[in-house]
Design a protein around this motif. Structure first.
Motif, PDB file in Angstrom:
ATOM      1  N   ALA A 402       0.813  -1.213   0.000  1.00 59.54           N
ATOM      2  CA  ALA A 402       0.000   0.000   0.000  1.00 59.54           C
ATOM      3  C   ALA A 402       0.852   1.272   0.000  1.00 59.54           C
ATOM      4  N   SER A 403       2.178   1.118   0.122  1.00 61.67           N
ATOM      5  CA  SER A 403       3.076   2.266   0.174  1.00 61.67           C
ATOM      6  C   SER A 403       3.489   2.685  -1.239  1.00 61.67           C
ATOM      7  N   PRO A 404       4.045   3.886  -1.399  1.00 61.44           N
ATOM      8  CA  PRO A 404       4.517   4.304  -2.726  1.00 61.44           C
ATOM      9  C   PRO A 404       5.554   3.341  -3.306  1.00 61.44           C
ATOM     10  N   GLU A 405       6.439   2.832  -2.455  1.00 55.32           N
ATOM     11  CA  GLU A 405       7.472   1.911  -2.945  1.00 55.32           C
ATOM     12  C   GLU A 405       6.876   0.581  -3.392  1.00 55.32           C
ATOM     13  N   GLY A 406       5.779   0.194  -2.783  1.00 57.18           N
ATOM     14  CA  GLY A 406       5.192  -1.106  -3.102  1.00 57.18           C
ATOM     15  C   GLY A 406       4.255  -1.107  -4.277  1.00 57.18           C
ATOM     16  N   ALA A 407       3.985   0.082  -4.808  1.00 63.77           N
ATOM     17  CA  ALA A 407       2.972   0.182  -5.870  1.00 63.77           C
ATOM     18  C   ALA A 407       3.318  -0.638  -7.104  1.00 63.77           C
ATOM     19  N   GLY A 408       4.594  -0.812  -7.394  1.00 65.58           N
ATOM     20  CA  GLY A 408       4.979  -1.537  -8.602  1.00 65.58           C
ATOM     21  C   GLY A 408       5.212  -3.021  -8.392  1.00 65.58           C
ATOM     22  N   PHE A 409       4.841  -3.541  -7.239  1.00 65.65           N
ATOM     23  CA  PHE A 409       5.102  -4.948  -6.926  1.00 65.65           C
ATOM     24  C   PHE A 409       3.806  -5.740  -6.846  1.00 65.65           C
ATOM     25  N   THR A 410       3.922  -7.018  -7.157  1.00 65.62           N
ATOM     26  CA  THR A 410       2.804  -7.954  -7.034  1.00 65.62           C
ATOM     27  C   THR A 410       3.236  -9.113  -6.158  1.00 65.62           C
ATOM     28  N   ALA A 411       2.406  -9.452  -5.166  1.00 62.39           N
ATOM     29  CA  ALA A 411       2.726 -10.580  -4.288  1.00 62.39           C
ATOM     30  C   ALA A 411       2.455 -11.880  -5.022  1.00 62.39           C
ATOM     31  N   LYS A 412       3.488 -12.710  -5.174  1.00 67.80           N
ATOM     32  CA  LYS A 412       3.346 -13.996  -5.854  1.00 67.80           C
ATOM     33  C   LYS A 412       3.109 -15.134  -4.873  1.00 67.80           C
ATOM     34  N   SER A 413       3.616 -14.987  -3.668  1.00 75.07           N
ATOM     35  CA  SER A 413       3.393 -16.014  -2.646  1.00 75.07           C
ATOM     36  C   SER A 413       3.549 -15.383  -1.280  1.00 75.07           C
ATOM     37  N   MET A 414       2.858 -15.941  -0.306  1.00 72.15           N
ATOM     38  CA  MET A 414       2.922 -15.445   1.063  1.00 72.15           C
ATOM     39  C   MET A 414       2.515 -16.594   1.966  1.00 72.15           C
ATOM     40  N   ALA A 415       3.455 -17.163   2.688  1.00 67.69           N
ATOM     41  CA  ALA A 415       3.115 -18.348   3.474  1.00 67.69           C
ATOM     42  C   ALA A 415       4.074 -18.522   4.632  1.00 67.69           C
ATOM     43  N   LEU A 416       3.584 -19.227   5.648  1.00 66.97           N
ATOM     44  CA  LEU A 416       4.410 -19.667   6.759  1.00 66.97           C
ATOM     45  C   LEU A 416       4.962 -21.029   6.386  1.00 66.97           C
ATOM     46  N   THR A 417       6.284 -21.170   6.380  1.00 68.34           N
ATOM     47  CA  THR A 417       6.866 -22.458   6.027  1.00 68.34           C
ATOM     48  C   THR A 417       6.633 -23.435   7.171  1.00 68.34           C
ATOM     49  N   LEU A 418       6.129 -24.591   6.837  1.00 68.75           N
ATOM     50  CA  LEU A 418       5.761 -25.579   7.844  1.00 68.75           C
ATOM     51  C   LEU A 418       6.618 -26.817   7.697  1.00 68.75           C
ATOM     52  N   ALA A 419       7.913 -26.651   7.842  1.00 67.65           N
ATOM     53  CA  ALA A 419       8.809 -27.795   7.800  1.00 67.65           C
ATOM     54  C   ALA A 419       8.493 -28.719   8.972  1.00 67.65           C
ATOM     55  N   PRO A 420       8.770 -30.023   8.825  1.00 70.62           N
ATOM     56  CA  PRO A 420       8.389 -30.981   9.877  1.00 70.62           C
ATOM     57  C   PRO A 420       9.308 -30.937  11.099  1.00 70.62           C
ATOM     58  N   ASP A 421       9.467 -29.763  11.663  1.00 71.18           N
ATOM     59  CA  ASP A 421      10.136 -29.637  12.944  1.00 71.18           C
ATOM     60  C   ASP A 421       9.434 -28.519  13.697  1.00 71.18           C
ATOM     61  N   ALA A 422      10.016 -28.050  14.767  1.00 72.61           N
ATOM     62  CA  ALA A 422       9.322 -27.078  15.611  1.00 72.61           C
ATOM     63  C   ALA A 422       9.436 -25.648  15.106  1.00 72.61           C
ATOM     64  N   ASP A 423      10.234 -25.408  14.069  1.00 71.56           N
ATOM     65  CA  ASP A 423      10.488 -24.049  13.614  1.00 71.56           C
ATOM     66  C   ASP A 423       9.468 -23.596  12.582  1.00 71.56           C
ATOM     67  N   ARG A 424       9.223 -22.282  12.575  1.00 68.24           N
ATOM     68  CA  ARG A 424       8.312 -21.668  11.618  1.00 68.24           C
ATOM     69  C   ARG A 424       8.964 -20.410  11.058  1.00 68.24           C
ATOM     70  N   HIS A 425       8.977 -20.271   9.735  1.00 70.20           N
ATOM     71  CA  HIS A 425       9.462 -19.053   9.098  1.00 70.20           C
ATOM     72  C   HIS A 425       8.405 -18.555   8.125  1.00 70.20           C
ATOM     73  N   PHE A 426       8.237 -17.250   8.075  1.00 70.39           N
ATOM     74  CA  PHE A 426       7.332 -16.647   7.109  1.00 70.39           C
ATOM     75  C   PHE A 426       8.137 -16.211   5.894  1.00 70.39           C
ATOM     76  N   LEU A 427       7.574 -16.396   4.711  1.00 76.83           N
ATOM     77  CA  LEU A 427       8.225 -15.944   3.480  1.00 76.83           C
ATOM     78  C   LEU A 427       7.192 -15.415   2.518  1.00 76.83           C
ATOM     79  N   SER A 428       7.421 -14.213   2.033  1.00 67.70           N
ATOM     80  CA  SER A 428       6.601 -13.644   0.972  1.00 67.70           C
ATOM     81  C   SER A 428       7.528 -13.248  -0.175  1.00 67.70           C
ATOM     82  N   VAL A 429       7.166 -13.630  -1.387  1.00 62.46           N
ATOM     83  CA  VAL A 429       7.938 -13.275  -2.575  1.00 62.46           C
ATOM     84  C   VAL A 429       7.087 -12.359  -3.450  1.00 62.46           C
TER      85      VAL A 429
END
Length: 432
Positions: A402-429
């Motif tokens: 929603a910012s001026p810098e973001g106006a030219g970008f499109t979100a292709k993916s946005m997810a919390l990585t759910l690897a089979p262990d206790a850790d969680r990482h968020f990644l948006s491309v």
């Protein structure tokens, strides 16, 4: 009647836990070089480590249980409270018979104050009788899918605000799974450094070191059946393999830059992801704010065999004043609360302030907006945290778009990585 003998693991755990409390030290850093642990056999070492890390992670919840069984005017000596904390954690969260955990807990209290042994016995018996039943009921509620924030708080030993945020931000099944995994020992995984070896060569090196490696779910990852053997080898010091949780490895695998691509990494830290990204043949400029970390990362790139592909720059991600040009991939590995890595960083649960999350989100957005300027036309902007909180994850991405810098970008993916262990990482491309 013969006196119960206190197990060496519990005696060591009390000494280490109390030292962590007094020094306000990071437990894993202290345990790594502990002479107290080194003096134990492997079984006792594992139990002592589990007790220390678990009690730190569950500190607020075990304190609540202990305090509920004390007279309002009771004042506990610090070492007595520490002993009760360790014993209460064992009773509630470890699969050890209550009578054993209570008996050993009483002896642990006795070891620091004989006159407090009777009080310890009374408190710990009530923890076993009352709090254990409440915990079991909460575990059943999570299994049924119909549960309250109190159930999440009790099972995960989470502060109320964090349990509430998790319940709001994750779907019910994911929130329950998060609470269940919070106190589990982390999966001991490493990544092959394919800049130096093939994956098969890394597997052989790990096997020769006695680590009992099994192929992990991410390409080039290994889960270690005997992780302690890694400490007795030079594989980590030589960067033949890289200690790295599976969720972080999944982030790198998702980004997968190609041979010769220009990558800007904002938030290099120790440089583990730098090595993994450079091993693909990409050419990195890696930014780190802390000059000591940047210097250590630079030396690590030499050891890892990727110094010709990684330029380490000490700079502020909010300004990037020492960075010129544009890049095919800009990867913002943002500073965050770490709520996706509680099993590896047990101090976070009860030291993180709720109001700190909004401060972090504001910082993350500033870094993301500034870094986006460096994305080449047609390039990608990746944003990652090791948080499970929407305020640091999807909300930051939405604010950026929603910012001026973001106006030219499109979100292709946005997810919390759910690897089979206790850790969680968020990644948006995002793509420009």
């Amino acid at each position: 009647m013969p006196t119960t003998k206190l197990a060496p693991a519990r005696r060591a755990a009390l000494k280490l836990f109390s030292e962590c409390r007094r020094r306000e030290a990071r437990a894993r850093d202290m345990l790594r070089d502990s002479d107290v642990l080194a003096a134990l056999d492997s079984r006792d070492r594992a139990l002592a480590t589990r007790l220390v890390l678990g009690t730190i992670a569950a500190r607020g919840e075990v304190d609540r249980a202990i305090t509920s069984h004390l007279h309002s005017r009771s004042v506990l000596e610090p070492l007595v409270r520490d002993a009760l904390r360790i014993a209460a954690f064992e009773i509630l969260y470890l699969d050890i018979p209550d009578h054993v955990a209570v008996s050993q807990g009483v002896e642990l209290v006795r070891s620091v104050s004989k006159r407090a042994a009777g009080l310890g016995n009374a408190v710990l018996r009530r923890v076993a009788d009352e709090d254990s039943k409440a915990l079991a009921a909460s575990q059943d509620a999570l299994d049924s899918g119909i549960y309250t924030i109190d159930d999440l708080q009790r099972v995960g030993a989470l502060p109320e605000w964090l349990a509430a945020a998790v319940r709001t931000d994750l779907d019910p099944a994911a929130a329950a799974d998060y609470a269940r995994r919070t106190l589990e020992p982390p999966c001991q995984s490493v990544a092959a450094n394919t800049a130096k070896h093939t994956v098969e060569e890394c597997r052989e090196l790990l096997a020769e070191a006695g680590c009992d490696p099994a192929d992990g779910p991410v390409a080039g990852s290994f889960v270690l059946g005997r992780p302690a053997a890694l400490n007795d080898s030079d594989l980590v010091a030589n960067c033949d393999v890289l200690p790295c949780d599976l969720a972080a490895q999944e982030v790198v695998a998702t980004l997968a830059p190609t041979q010769g691509q220009k990558v800007l990494e904002v938030g290099q830290g120790r440089g583990t992801k730098s090595v993994l990204l450079a091993a693909t043949g990409a050419r990195l400029t890696s930014v780190e704010l802390d000059p000591k970390k940047s210097a250590l990362a630079s030396a690590r790139m030499q050891t890892a065999g990727v110094a010709d592909r990684v330029r380490c720059v000490c700079d502020d991600g909010q300004t990037l004043e020492h960075i010129d040009g544009t890049f095919d991939l800009v990867f913002v590995d943002a500073p965050c609360s770490g709520t996706g890595t509680l099993s590896r960083h047990p101090e976070i649960s009860w030291s993180l302030r709720e109001d700190a999350v909004s401060d972090l989100a504001a910082l993350q957005l500033r870094i993301l907006r500034n870094a986006s300027i460096r994305v080449a036309p047609g390039g990608r902007l990746a944003y990652s945290t090791c948080s499970v909180l929407a305020a640091e994850d999807a909300d930051v991405v939405s604010a950026f778009l929603a910012s001026p810098e973001g106006a030219g970008f499109t979100a292709k993916s946005m997810a919390l990585t759910l690897a089979p262990d206790a850790d969680r990482h968020f990644l948006s491309v995002l793509e420009r």
